[in-house]
Design an enzyme around this catalytic site. Structure first.
Site, mmCIF file in Angstrom:
data_model
loop_
_atom_site.group_PDB
_atom_site.id
_atom_site.type_symbol
_atom_site.label_atom_id
_atom_site.label_comp_id
_atom_site.label_asym_id
_atom_site.label_seq_id
_atom_site.Cartn_x
_atom_site.Cartn_y
_atom_site.Cartn_z
ATOM 1 N N HIS A 270 0.915 -1.123 0.111
ATOM 2 C CA HIS A 270 0.037 0.041 0.144
ATOM 3 C C HIS A 270 0.928 1.326 0.007
ATOM 4 C CE1 HIS A 270 -3.552 2.328 0.608
ATOM 5 N NE2 HIS A 270 -3.624 2.171 1.768
ATOM 6 N N HIS A 318 -2.552 -2.513 -9.698
ATOM 7 C CA HIS A 318 -3.679 -1.997 -8.739
ATOM 8 C C HIS A 318 -4.624 -3.281 -8.412
ATOM 9 C CE1 HIS A 318 -6.301 0.765 -6.746
ATOM 10 N NE2 HIS A 318 -5.311 1.292 -6.447
ATOM 11 N N ARG A 327 -3.304 9.606 -10.838
ATOM 12 C CA ARG A 327 -2.587 10.581 -10.102
ATOM 13 C C ARG A 327 -1.318 10.429 -10.316
ATOM 14 N NH1 ARG A 327 -4.213 7.025 -4.830
ATOM 15 N NH2 ARG A 327 -3.669 5.501 -6.339
ATOM 16 N N ASP A 375 2.127 5.807 -6.661
ATOM 17 C CA ASP A 375 3.580 5.771 -5.986
ATOM 18 C C ASP A 375 4.659 5.535 -6.867
ATOM 19 O OD1 ASP A 375 2.240 5.832 -3.316
ATOM 20 O OD2 ASP A 375 1.712 3.465 -3.682
HETATM 21 N N1 HAX Z 1 4.793 -6.830 -9.620
HETATM 22 C C1 HAX Z 1 5.018 -8.332 -9.834
HETATM 23 N N2 HAX Z 1 3.878 -8.975 -9.672
HETATM 24 C C2 HAX Z 1 2.669 -8.364 -9.358
HETATM 25 C C3 HAX Z 1 2.743 -6.765 -9.458
HETATM 26 C C4 HAX Z 1 3.791 -6.302 -9.614
HETATM 27 N N3 HAX Z 1 3.814 -4.791 -9.314
HETATM 28 N N4 HAX Z 1 1.303 -6.392 -9.450
HETATM 29 C C5 HAX Z 1 0.448 -7.691 -8.981
HETATM 30 N N5 HAX Z 1 1.494 -8.612 -9.169
HETATM 31 C C6 HAX Z 1 1.301 -10.096 -8.964
HETATM 32 C C7 HAX Z 1 0.560 -10.344 -7.567
HETATM 33 O O1 HAX Z 1 1.664 -10.463 -6.641
HETATM 34 C C8 HAX Z 1 -0.373 -11.597 -8.123
HETATM 35 O O2 HAX Z 1 0.921 -12.603 -7.787
HETATM 36 P P1 HAX Z 1 0.405 -14.115 -7.273
HETATM 37 O O3 HAX Z 1 -0.813 -14.658 -8.249
HETATM 38 O O4 HAX Z 1 1.703 -14.865 -7.292
HETATM 39 O O5 HAX Z 1 -0.114 -13.787 -5.826
HETATM 40 C C9 HAX Z 1 -0.708 -11.424 -9.415
HETATM 41 O O6 HAX Z 1 0.072 -10.515 -9.759
HETATM 42 C C10 HAX Z 1 -2.090 -10.947 -9.477
HETATM 43 O O7 HAX Z 1 -2.308 -9.852 -8.775
HETATM 44 P P2 HAX Z 1 -3.434 -8.851 -9.332
HETATM 45 O O8 HAX Z 1 -4.651 -9.319 -8.934
HETATM 46 O O9 HAX Z 1 -3.033 -8.186 -10.326
HETATM 47 O O10 HAX Z 1 -2.994 -7.666 -8.030
HETATM 48 P P3 HAX Z 1 -3.597 -7.475 -6.540
HETATM 49 O O11 HAX Z 1 -5.072 -6.672 -6.459
HETATM 50 O O12 HAX Z 1 -3.643 -8.732 -5.786
HETATM 51 O O13 HAX Z 1 -2.536 -6.367 -5.782
HETATM 52 C C11 HAX Z 1 -1.191 -4.525 -5.550
HETATM 53 C C12 HAX Z 1 -2.718 -5.087 -6.321
HETATM 54 C C13 HAX Z 1 -1.347 -3.175 -5.415
HETATM 55 C C14 HAX Z 1 -0.961 -4.999 -4.094
HETATM 56 C C15 HAX Z 1 -0.103 -5.200 -6.423
HETATM 57 O O14 HAX Z 1 -0.420 -4.942 -7.806
HETATM 58 C C16 HAX Z 1 1.184 -5.054 -6.184
HETATM 59 O O15 HAX Z 1 1.758 -5.601 -5.382
HETATM 60 N N6 HAX Z 1 1.993 -3.952 -6.841
HETATM 61 C C17 HAX Z 1 3.307 -3.442 -6.170
HETATM 62 C C18 HAX Z 1 3.193 -2.619 -4.817
HETATM 63 C C19 HAX Z 1 2.498 -1.433 -5.013
HETATM 64 O O16 HAX Z 1 2.825 -0.544 -6.082
HETATM 65 N N7 HAX Z 1 1.599 -0.954 -4.127
HETATM 66 C C20 HAX Z 1 1.023 0.311 -4.219
HETATM 67 C C21 HAX Z 1 -0.519 0.163 -4.590
HETATM 68 C C22 HAX Z 1 -1.040 1.505 -4.751
HETATM 69 C C23 HAX Z 1 -1.649 1.934 -3.370
HETATM 70 O O17 HAX Z 1 -2.234 1.384 -2.820
HETATM 71 N N8 HAX Z 1 -0.866 3.067 -3.004
HETATM 72 O O18 HAX Z 1 -0.878 3.186 -1.775
#
Ligand code: HAX
Length: 440
Positions: A270, A318, A327, A375
């Protein structure tokens, strides 16, 4: 009309809509729940209500029905700036109305009265080890303010009344949003500037005063205004907003609720992602570009190395969005129109990552959204203006997010939302329903 009076009128006018929905249409189905949603973080289950912002997967966020450019355009601007004041945005978030300058001035005057932080808050923060993460300091600082909670006092007064309870949440919420930038500036100065504290300047709006208190430049005033507004709200399902809502639903006061929300914001999936992005970029430069200029090929190699080592690419992906986060774009536009920043070496690397990362994530085929989120872009701006202590970036996010979380719980109480209590099931139940093709 003053903000609280306008809000009172709005809440009273709104209440019959919520009451009618529950009373007359309470059993109308709006969603169904599948096993993967149960195990997969309740993704997409429509079970939260807010009118303060809405996140469309394709379009991105709208605050009170307005896109980011429309919001910036509509609100009264800070003196001599193209950006609105945070005060005007607060009025807008709470009421859905664009305030007049006189209404903004009233909020500013009110915040000045509210922004005095009791000394025990400073003592609590100072008692922590100096090298602790600044999000711990912020969360402790907000929690320490709880002693002042007007909502808590009202609940214990024996005169608690569901119809007027929101007024006490509003009081706490207003105190909290007025004080949080002062606490954040204190933490910054304590941690990174040898405890060199600067007193607030009562002539300045919130964003400008924050810039002043951390010893920043004139130009940074707009960065602070833009940053706090952009990070304020992203509808209700994200971890910080949802946690705040959940904790407050037990009638825990706004300080308990937001301290908890901040602890969720501090997670790397997050709000901590903004610090992770800077960390990733710096490590990339140190490891891959020690003796050469960054290139798209080198970035691609580094991104694959990150994925192959089982880590996520910070700042990308996301849970709801399915396109580039507006954003992100708003901050990118700020970079592109700011001389110096648009030619900054770090901005160029971040822009190159933007060109390469979506392709890499798409090729890997896991992330549902390969595009950048807020971010991925925010740290580069802070870095450019000399705010290089990147573990502080989530604290900035926390200052902005307070606006959305506090506006939301004020309305939660206004509309009398219930204590949150979803039902859990066991794995054996899921297996049984899976075998039977659904829960009968
Ligand atoms: N890099 C690598 N793998 C990623 C990824 C990324 N940036 N984004 C998603 N994935 C992976 C997930 O880890 C998941 O893998 P598994 O099946 O092995 O568990 C798969 O792709 C499916 O995930 P998803 O359904 O696309 O994404 P989620 O809804 O589960 O998660 C997240 C959303 C934001 C947590 C995720 O995209 C992520 O971890 N991003 C990187 C961290 C990040 O930038 N966080 C900030 C998000 C915005 C926010 O809240 N800001 O505060």
């Amino acid at each position: 009309m003053a903000l609280k009076e306008t809000l009172k009128q709005k809440i009273e006018e709104f209440r019959p809509r919520t009451t009618k929905l529950v009373k007359e249409f309470g059993k109308v189905k709006i969603d169904e729940v599948t096993i993967d949603q149960c195990i997969g973080g309740a993704r997409d289950i429509r079970s939260l209500v807010t009118d303060i912002s809405y996140l469309d997967p394709q379009e991105g966020i709208r605050f009170r029905g307005k896109t980011i450019p429309e919001t910036f355009e509509a609100l009264p601007k800070a003196a001599g700036s193209d950006y609105p004041t945070v005060e005007s945005f607060w009025y807008f978030l709470l009421t859905g109305e664009v305030p007049t300058q006189a209404q903004v001035d009233e909020v500013s005057a009110e915040w000045k009265k509210r922004q005095v932080v009791p000394s025990y808050v400073w003592d609590a923060i100072r008692a922590l080890p100096r090298d602790i993460h600044p999000m711990v300091m912020l969360s402790v600082g907000i929690l320490a303010l709880q002693k002042d909670s007007k909502f808590y006092a009202f609940y214990g007064s024996g005169k608690f009344n569901k119809m007027t309870a929101w007024e006490y949440v509003y009081e706490d919420a207003s105190d909290l949003v007025a004080r949080i930038p002062i606490i954040a500036a204190f933490i910054y100065n304590l941690k990174y500037r040898g405890d060199y504290q600067i007193a607030p300047d009562s002539t300045l709006d919130m964003g400008a005063n924050f810039a002043h208190m951390i010893g920043q430049s004139e130009q940074y005033k707009d960065v602070a205004r833009m940053y706090f507004i952009l990070h304020s709200d992203h509808e209700s399902g994200n971890v910080s907003a949802h946690t705040t809502h959940l904790v407050h639903s037990a009638l825990s006061d706004p300080y308990y609720a937001y301290s908890a929300g901040l602890n969720g914001l501090a997670g790397p999936l997050h709000g901590l992602a903004n610090q992770e992005v800077l960390d990733w970029t710096m490590k990339f430069q140190a490891k891959y570009c020690a003796d050469k200029e960054p290139t798209k090929e080198l970035i691609k190699e580094a991104l694959w190395d990150t994925l192959n080592s089982g880590q996520v690419i910070p700042g990308y992906g996301h849970a709801v969005l399915r396109k580039t986060d507006p954003r992100y774009m708003s901050q990118r536009e700020f970079c592109l129109k700011t001389p110096g920043l648009k030619d900054d070496a770090l901005f160029k690397v971040v822009s190159m990552i933007f060109e390469v990362a979506p392709g890499v994530l798409t090729e890997q085929g896991k992330a549902k959204n390969p595009w950048p989120n807020v971010d991925a872009q925010s740290g580069v701006i802070q870095w450019y203006y000399g705010l290089r202590e990147w573990d502080f970036y989530t604290v900035l996010f926390g200052v902005g997010r307070a606006l959305g979380c506090m506006a939301n719980i004020t309305w939660d109480r206004g509309l009398g939302y219930a204590i949150e209590r979803p039902k859990s099931v066991t794995t054996a139940m899921l297996e049984k329903w899976a075998a039977e093709g659904g829960r009968k």
